[in-house]
Design a protein around this motif. Sequence first.
Motif, PDB file in Angstrom:
ATOM      1  N   VAL A   1       5.997  82.743  16.235  1.00 39.91           N
ATOM      2  CA  VAL A   1       5.473  81.383  16.436  1.00 39.91           C
ATOM      3  C   VAL A   1       5.832  80.481  15.256  1.00 39.91           C
ATOM      4  CG1 VAL A   1       3.388  79.982  16.638  1.00 39.91           C
ATOM      5  CG2 VAL A   1       3.551  82.152  17.879  1.00 39.91           C
ATOM      6  N   PHE A   2       6.329  79.285  15.572  1.00 42.59           N
ATOM      7  CA  PHE A   2       6.513  78.199  14.610  1.00 42.59           C
ATOM      8  C   PHE A   2       5.416  77.180  14.893  1.00 42.59           C
ATOM      9  CE2 PHE A   2      10.518  80.306  15.021  1.00 42.59           C
ATOM     10  CZ  PHE A   2      11.042  80.326  13.733  1.00 42.59           C
ATOM     11  N   HIS A   3       4.515  76.979  13.920  1.00 39.41           N
ATOM     12  CA  HIS A   3       3.306  76.176  14.100  1.00 39.41           C
ATOM     13  C   HIS A   3       3.461  74.900  13.278  1.00 39.41           C
ATOM     14  CE1 HIS A   3      -1.420  76.327  14.170  1.00 39.41           C
ATOM     15  NE2 HIS A   3      -0.922  75.657  15.184  1.00 39.41           N
ATOM     16  N   VAL A   4       3.352  73.726  13.916  1.00 35.81           N
ATOM     17  CA  VAL A   4       3.701  72.465  13.252  1.00 35.81           C
ATOM     18  C   VAL A   4       2.541  71.485  13.322  1.00 35.81           C
ATOM     19  CG1 VAL A   4       5.354  70.571  13.096  1.00 35.81           C
ATOM     20  CG2 VAL A   4       6.105  72.823  13.920  1.00 35.81           C
ATOM     21  N   ALA A   5       2.113  70.988  12.150  1.00 38.04           N
ATOM     22  CA  ALA A   5       1.079  69.971  12.035  1.00 38.04           C
ATOM     23  C   ALA A   5       1.679  68.707  11.418  1.00 38.04           C
ATOM     24  CB  ALA A   5      -0.082  70.484  11.177  1.00 38.04           C
ATOM     25  N   GLY A   6       0.871  67.653  11.329  1.00 37.51           N
ATOM     26  CA  GLY A   6       1.314  66.396  10.732  1.00 37.51           C
ATOM     27  C   GLY A   6       0.723  65.224  11.469  1.00 37.51           C
ATOM     28  N   THR A   7       0.822  64.052  10.862  1.00 37.47           N
ATOM     29  CA  THR A   7       0.340  62.830  11.505  1.00 37.47           C
ATOM     30  C   THR A   7       1.431  62.216  12.367  1.00 37.47           C
ATOM     31  OG1 THR A   7      -1.079  62.419   9.577  1.00 37.47           O
ATOM     32  CG2 THR A   7      -0.735  60.582  11.111  1.00 37.47           C
ATOM     33  N   ASN A   8       2.594  62.053  11.807  1.00 36.77           N
ATOM     34  CA  ASN A   8       3.747  61.526  12.530  1.00 36.77           C
ATOM     35  C   ASN A   8       4.911  62.499  12.370  1.00 36.77           C
ATOM     36  OD1 ASN A   8       2.843  58.752  13.393  1.00 36.77           O
ATOM     37  ND2 ASN A   8       2.521  58.563  11.190  1.00 36.77           N
ATOM     38  N   GLY A   9       5.672  62.675  13.449  1.00 30.23           N
ATOM     39  CA  GLY A   9       6.876  63.482  13.369  1.00 30.23           C
ATOM     40  C   GLY A   9       6.715  64.932  13.772  1.00 30.23           C
ATOM     41  N   LYS A  10       5.472  65.389  14.015  1.00 26.74           N
ATOM     42  CA  LYS A  10       5.333  66.806  14.359  1.00 26.74           C
ATOM     43  C   LYS A  10       5.924  67.114  15.730  1.00 26.74           C
ATOM     44  CE  LYS A  10       0.469  66.505  15.918  1.00 26.74           C
ATOM     45  NZ  LYS A  10       0.257  65.060  15.663  1.00 26.74           N
ATOM     46  N   GLY A  11       5.780  66.185  16.684  1.00 26.23           N
ATOM     47  CA  GLY A  11       6.377  66.399  17.999  1.00 26.23           C
ATOM     48  C   GLY A  11       7.893  66.420  17.928  1.00 26.23           C
ATOM     49  N   SER A  12       8.466  65.504  17.151  1.00 22.55           N
ATOM     50  CA  SER A  12       9.921  65.486  16.987  1.00 22.55           C
ATOM     51  C   SER A  12      10.405  66.739  16.261  1.00 22.55           C
ATOM     52  CB  SER A  12      10.346  64.234  16.210  1.00 22.55           C
ATOM     53  OG  SER A  12      10.040  63.059  16.929  1.00 22.55           O
ATOM     54  N   THR A  13       9.652  67.183  15.258  1.00 24.01           N
ATOM     55  CA  THR A  13      10.014  68.420  14.563  1.00 24.01           C
ATOM     56  C   THR A  13      10.028  69.593  15.534  1.00 24.01           C
ATOM     57  OG1 THR A  13       9.083  67.593  12.487  1.00 24.01           O
ATOM     58  CG2 THR A  13       9.399  69.972  12.670  1.00 24.01           C
ATOM     59  N   CYS A  14       9.040  69.636  16.418  1.00 20.80           N
ATOM     60  CA  CYS A  14       9.020  70.680  17.448  1.00 20.80           C
ATOM     61  C   CYS A  14      10.239  70.570  18.359  1.00 20.80           C
ATOM     62  CB  CYS A  14       7.734  70.581  18.276  1.00 20.80           C
ATOM     63  SG  CYS A  14       6.245  71.122  17.396  1.00 20.80           S
ATOM     64  N   ALA A  15      10.620  69.344  18.695  1.00 17.05           N
ATOM     65  CA  ALA A  15      11.800  69.158  19.547  1.00 17.05           C
ATOM     66  C   ALA A  15      13.059  69.671  18.855  1.00 17.05           C
ATOM     67  CB  ALA A  15      11.956  67.682  19.906  1.00 17.05           C
TER      68      ALA A  15
ATOM     69  N   LEU B   1      23.682  63.752  11.803  1.00 20.46           N
ATOM     70  CA  LEU B   1      22.486  62.955  12.065  1.00 20.46           C
ATOM     71  C   LEU B   1      22.013  63.201  13.491  1.00 20.46           C
ATOM     72  CD1 LEU B   1      23.466  59.545  10.450  1.00 20.46           C
ATOM     73  CD2 LEU B   1      21.748  61.153   9.607  1.00 20.46           C
ATOM     74  N   PRO B   2      20.716  63.085  13.730  1.00 18.36           N
ATOM     75  CA  PRO B   2      20.219  63.230  15.101  1.00 18.36           C
ATOM     76  C   PRO B   2      20.730  62.121  16.010  1.00 18.36           C
ATOM     77  CG  PRO B   2      18.428  63.402  13.487  1.00 18.36           C
ATOM     78  CD  PRO B   2      19.626  62.902  12.760  1.00 18.36           C
ATOM     79  N   GLU B   3      20.806  62.432  17.288  1.00 15.91           N
ATOM     80  CA  GLU B   3      21.101  61.399  18.283  1.00 15.91           C
ATOM     81  C   GLU B   3      19.882  60.511  18.500  1.00 15.91           C
ATOM     82  OE1 GLU B   3      23.995  60.803  19.921  1.00 15.91           O
ATOM     83  OE2 GLU B   3      24.949  62.344  18.684  1.00 15.91           O
ATOM     84  N   MET B   4      18.694  61.045  18.252  1.00 20.52           N
ATOM     85  CA  MET B   4      17.477  60.245  18.393  1.00 20.52           C
ATOM     86  C   MET B   4      17.496  59.121  17.367  1.00 20.52           C
ATOM     87  SD  MET B   4      14.315  62.797  19.293  1.00 20.52           S
ATOM     88  CE  MET B   4      14.508  64.000  17.981  1.00 20.52           C
ATOM     89  N   PRO B   5      17.213  57.887  17.768  1.00 22.42           N
ATOM     90  CA  PRO B   5      17.275  56.763  16.831  1.00 22.42           C
ATOM     91  C   PRO B   5      16.139  56.782  15.827  1.00 22.42           C
ATOM     92  CG  PRO B   5      16.519  56.011  18.987  1.00 22.42           C
ATOM     93  CD  PRO B   5      16.916  57.441  19.153  1.00 22.42           C
ATOM     94  N   GLY B   6      16.381  56.134  14.696  1.00 21.86           N
ATOM     95  CA  GLY B   6      15.380  56.042  13.648  1.00 21.86           C
ATOM     96  C   GLY B   6      15.728  56.941  12.479  1.00 21.86           C
ATOM     97  N   ALA B   7      15.742  56.359  11.273  1.00 20.64           N
ATOM     98  CA  ALA B   7      16.094  57.140  10.084  1.00 20.64           C
ATOM     99  C   ALA B   7      15.104  58.272   9.847  1.00 20.64           C
ATOM    100  CB  ALA B   7      16.141  56.215   8.864  1.00 20.64           C
ATOM    101  N   HIS B   8      13.847  58.094  10.271  1.00 23.24           N
ATOM    102  CA  HIS B   8      12.836  59.130  10.044  1.00 23.24           C
ATOM    103  C   HIS B   8      13.151  60.425  10.779  1.00 23.24           C
ATOM    104  CE1 HIS B   8      11.788  56.941  13.674  1.00 23.24           C
ATOM    105  NE2 HIS B   8      11.072  57.965  14.070  1.00 23.24           N
ATOM    106  N   GLN B   9      13.976  60.344  11.842  1.00 20.15           N
ATOM    107  CA  GLN B   9      14.289  61.566  12.582  1.00 20.15           C
ATOM    108  C   GLN B   9      15.134  62.531  11.758  1.00 20.15           C
ATOM    109  OE1 GLN B   9      12.667  62.410  14.934  1.00 20.15           O
ATOM    110  NE2 GLN B   9      12.149  60.730  16.308  1.00 20.15           N
ATOM    111  N   ALA B  10      15.895  62.011  10.816  1.00 19.13           N
ATOM    112  CA  ALA B  10      16.646  62.903   9.933  1.00 19.13           C
ATOM    113  C   ALA B  10      15.689  63.737   9.082  1.00 19.13           C
ATOM    114  CB  ALA B  10      17.590  62.096   9.042  1.00 19.13           C
ATOM    115  N   ASN B  11      14.559  63.130   8.668  1.00 19.34           N
ATOM    116  CA  ASN B  11      13.562  63.882   7.901  1.00 19.34           C
ATOM    117  C   ASN B  11      12.898  64.955   8.757  1.00 19.34           C
ATOM    118  OD1 ASN B  11      13.899  62.381   5.496  1.00 19.34           O
ATOM    119  ND2 ASN B  11      12.590  60.759   6.286  1.00 19.34           N
ATOM    120  N   ASN B  12      12.620  64.629  10.017  1.00 20.72           N
ATOM    121  CA  ASN B  12      12.024  65.619  10.913  1.00 20.72           C
ATOM    122  C   ASN B  12      12.994  66.770  11.179  1.00 20.72           C
ATOM    123  OD1 ASN B  12       9.691  64.025  11.153  1.00 20.72           O
ATOM    124  ND2 ASN B  12      10.562  62.861  12.854  1.00 20.72           N
ATOM    125  N   ALA B  13      14.273  66.436  11.361  1.00 15.81           N
ATOM    126  CA  ALA B  13      15.281  67.476  11.574  1.00 15.81           C
ATOM    127  C   ALA B  13      15.389  68.373  10.346  1.00 15.81           C
ATOM    128  CB  ALA B  13      16.637  66.841  11.888  1.00 15.81           C
TER     129      ALA B  13
END
Length: 445
Positions: free
Chosen positions: A52-66, A263-275
Motif C-alpha cells: 500500500v502507498f498511503h498519501v495525505a495532504g491538503t492539496n495535491g494528494k489526489g494528483s500524487t495518487c494519480a 513534465l506532466p501533461e496535466m497543466p499547472g506547475a504544481h503538478q511537477a511537484n506532485n509527480a
Amino acid sequence: MKDFAISDNPAVQRQLDRLGALPLPGKGTIGLETIRTLLDRLGNPQHDLPPVFHVAGTNGKGSTCAFLHAMLEAEGLRVHVHTKPHLVRYNERIRVGGELISDAKLAALLEEVFDGAEDLPASFFEITVAAMFLAFHREPADACVIEVGLGGRFDATNVLEQPTACGIAALGIDHADWLLQEDAAAPSPDQPLVRIAFEKAGIARKGTPLVAQTYPSEVEYRIAQSAHAADAQLVLRGRDWHAVHSAEGISYRDAQGELALPLPEMPGAHQANNAALAVAMLRHQTTVIVSPDAMAKGIRAARWPARLQWLLEGPVTQAAGRAVLLDGGHNPDAAEAIARYLKQVEQPVDALIGMMGTKDAQLFLKILAPHLASVTAVPIEGHDHAPLEELERIAKEAGVAETFTAPDLLSALDGLPSRDGGVVLIAGSLYLAGRVLAGNREWPD
C-alpha cells in the motif's frame, strides 16, 4: 459536507440511499474505534492487502495518487486505487485493478458492510472505507494506492498497520472545523499549519518511509516529531531528495542518483511537484520496483479530472461558446495554483464560482480576482453552498469589474458577457466540478 450520490443502477442506488441517511462524524466523536470494530467484524481485510502507498495532504494528494497509479501501471503492474471524493459516480472511489468497481460488486459490498455495521454509529466515510478494504482484499493486485480523506490521524483509512510507503503532499488550511478542534493530545490550533501537519503526519508507521515535501521550518519540525514518535523513516524534500522543474522537465536527485524526467501533461506547475513526490515515494521503498522509464511514462500518462482540466466539446462548452477550464479547488492554496496558471492565459477570463458554505470564499476570490474579467456566482445543487449574493459581494469588493448571480449552471452560461473569444473558468468546489463533468458528458473512467 455530506456527499450525496446517485446511480442509474437500482441495486447501487438502494445502498447509496442508505449512505445518504448516515450522519457525518460530529465534533468530539472523530476517532478510529468505530472503523476498527467494523473491520474486525468483517475479518480485518485491511491486514491482508497488496503493498500500500498511503498519501495525505491538503492539496495535491489526489494528483500524487494519480501519478503513482500511472507509474505503477506503466511498469505493467495491476493496481487498486482509492480516491475521494467522487465527481460523478460513487464507483470512482474504488478502482479495482485500475478499473472502476462494477455496479454489481459495489452494491454487494456496500450491503455486506451495512450488515456488518448493524448497531455501530458508522459514518458515510467508514462504510465507504470498509467496502474499499474488502474489495482490495478479495481481488489480487501488485499494489494499492490509497488517498487519505480528512486529515490523517483519525481518517478511516488510518488503520493500515504496515504500508509500503506514506506520503504527505502540499499543506494548507482546509477543513478547519474538523482539523483545528481543541485536543489535549495535539498541538494548539493557534498555529494552524503546524496543527494540520500533525494531523496529516498521523499516518506515519514504524519502519515505513514517510516522504514529505518542503514546508516552513516549524512545520517540518512537527512532521519530524511525528515521524520520530512513530519510529518512521522521514524522507524530506530538500534534505533526502531534491527536484527542480523547468521548461525542459524535472531534474530529480536522491542518494540513488539522478533522474531526468518529463513534465506532466496535466497543466499547472504544481503538478511537477506532485509527480516528484510520487517518484520519491517509489524510490524510497524496496517492495515494489518501478523503473525510471516507467516513472517517466507514468508522469506523461497521468490524468486527474477537475484539476485545471480543459473540457472537451460537449453541452457545457457548446453553451459557453468558448473554451472552458474546470478546477475543483476550493481553498487558498488551490486558488494560488489556478492564479499561476491563469497568468499564462492571454484572453479575458469569465468565472463561474460556486463554493461550499464552510470554505473561505473571501480569500479564494481575493487571490483569483486580478485574473478575472467577470464572476458569476452559481449554486451547488444538493449541497449547503455559500449564498450567491455573498459570493457576488465578495467578488465585487475584490475588484472584479463585472459580477452576477445565476440560479443554475445553464443560466450562468447563457448570461456570460458577450466577448470575441475568451475563456470560461468554472471553479470553487469539487461537487460543482462533478455537476459540470456530468453535464458535459465527460464521466471519469
